[in-house]
Design a protein around this motif. Structure first.
Motif, mmCIF file in Angstrom:
data_model
loop_
_atom_site.group_PDB
_atom_site.id
_atom_site.type_symbol
_atom_site.label_atom_id
_atom_site.label_comp_id
_atom_site.label_asym_id
_atom_site.label_seq_id
_atom_site.Cartn_x
_atom_site.Cartn_y
_atom_site.Cartn_z
ATOM 1 N N ALA A 23 0.905 -0.833 -0.186
ATOM 2 C CA ALA A 23 -0.323 0.276 -0.309
ATOM 3 C C ALA A 23 1.036 1.176 0.631
ATOM 4 O O ALA A 23 2.340 0.778 0.234
ATOM 5 N N PRO A 24 0.327 2.162 -0.542
ATOM 6 C CA PRO A 24 1.117 4.081 0.318
ATOM 7 C C PRO A 24 1.368 3.975 1.645
ATOM 8 O O PRO A 24 0.626 3.504 2.376
ATOM 9 N N GLY B 64 4.828 -2.566 -5.622
ATOM 10 C CA GLY B 64 4.493 -3.730 -6.518
ATOM 11 C C GLY B 64 5.582 -4.714 -6.714
ATOM 12 O O GLY B 64 5.849 -5.764 -7.333
ATOM 13 N N GLU B 65 6.768 -3.748 -7.175
ATOM 14 C CA GLU B 65 7.935 -4.338 -7.603
ATOM 15 C C GLU B 65 9.228 -5.544 -6.751
ATOM 16 O O GLU B 65 9.839 -6.315 -7.511
ATOM 17 N N CYS C 240 6.735 -13.132 -5.582
ATOM 18 C CA CYS C 240 4.539 -13.150 -4.321
ATOM 19 C C CYS C 240 3.579 -13.634 -6.061
ATOM 20 O O CYS C 240 3.699 -13.804 -6.804
ATOM 21 N N MET C 241 3.237 -14.391 -6.138
ATOM 22 C CA MET C 241 1.486 -14.623 -6.764
ATOM 23 C C MET C 241 0.512 -13.255 -6.569
ATOM 24 O O MET C 241 0.730 -13.165 -5.414
ATOM 25 N N GLN D 269 -6.044 -0.148 -1.156
ATOM 26 C CA GLN D 269 -4.191 0.191 0.461
ATOM 27 C C GLN D 269 -3.677 -1.544 -0.362
ATOM 28 O O GLN D 269 -3.518 -2.483 0.284
ATOM 29 N N GLY D 270 -3.949 -1.546 -1.412
ATOM 30 C CA GLY D 270 -3.152 -2.793 -2.239
ATOM 31 C C GLY D 270 -4.123 -3.192 -3.368
ATOM 32 O O GLY D 270 -5.370 -3.070 -2.900
ATOM 33 N N ASP D 271 -3.203 -3.972 -4.268
ATOM 34 C CA ASP D 271 -4.322 -4.497 -5.577
ATOM 35 C C ASP D 271 -4.774 -5.906 -4.383
ATOM 36 O O ASP D 271 -3.937 -6.968 -3.576
#
Length: 234
Positions: free
Chosen positions: A109-110, A133-134, A141-142, A178-180
């Motif tokens: 998340a940011p 997410g790099e 990670c999946m 807050q994240g995918d």
């Protein structure tokens, strides 16, 4: 002259000599289908995470000087993530200090969400974010939608419906991702230096490694959690 004992014939006519190819296949099969970490340390030296003030931290510096437990979570609105980190927060500082180990949580998340996430989980140890997410990609990670059963997870206290409602309530408060949700997490024990002692790539949202298994692998004293009472008191 000593008598030479005849070699014992192999049962069923099989050759007693071990087949190295078959042994390798048996070992490979014994590991099961779980994906293993394939870490490129040179790549990690080019990647950064962010602290709660927005400062860039080179990821390789996180574990360079000390053995480090690294827990990479799913999105921070996920109730499974929240309840897992709540249990990480229970780990006594002296247990980590005795094992000369640090604990780090990384979220997708940011960085502005680190402080409120700390507050809602009571987590006081180091936390960073990888909003692009790099790092998650580099650590293998999946990236897929997968929940998995909750009954075997020792750190989820809510049921599916109640947990989902809690996540929705928090999402309504923030009105921002807050994240995918497709991003799955992982756990590692790394350092000091370029070495991975342990890895667990999560296959679903509920596929976190049991925290006591993680602590044991790091040489840290086990802890009694609400759903994992491994420490006996006399």
């Amino acid at each position: 002259m000593a008598d030479l004992k005849p070699e014992k014939p192999a049962e069923n006519g099989a050759d007693e000599k071990a087949d190295p190819v078959q042994e390798a296949e048996d070992l490979k099969m014994s590991r099961g289908p779980r994906k293993e970490a394939d870490v490129n340390f040179e790549k990690l030296k080019e990647l950064y995470v962010y602290d709660e003030l927005g400062n860039k931290i080179r990821f390789s510096d996180v574990y360079r000087k000390q053995k480090t437990i690294i827990v990479m979570t799913r999105h921070l609105l996920d109730f499974i993530t929240k309840e897992y980190v709540e249990d990480l927060a229970i780990i006594p500082l002296e247990y980590l200090q005795e094992a000369e180990t640090r604990l780090v949580v990384i979220g997708p998340a940011p960085f502005k969400f680190i402080k409120p996430f700390r507050k809602v989980t009571n987590y006081q140890y180091t936390m960073y974010c990888d909003p692009d997410g790099e790092l998650y990609k580099a650590m293998g990670c999946m990236f897929k939608m997968a929940c998995g059963p909750l009954d075997k997870c020792k750190h989820v206290k809510s049921g599916v419906i109640s947990g989902f409602m809690k996540s929705m309530w928090r999402a309504m408060q923030y009105q921002e991702y807050q994240g995918d949700p497709k991003q799955q997490g992982a756990s590692f024990i790394m350092g000091p230096g370029d070495v991975v002692h342990f890895s667990h790539i999560d296959e679903s949202a509920s596929d976190h490694v049991d925290i006591n298994d993680l602590l044991e692998a790091a040489g840290v004293q086990k802890v009694s959690f609400p759903k994992d009472q491994r420490v006996l008191t006399v």
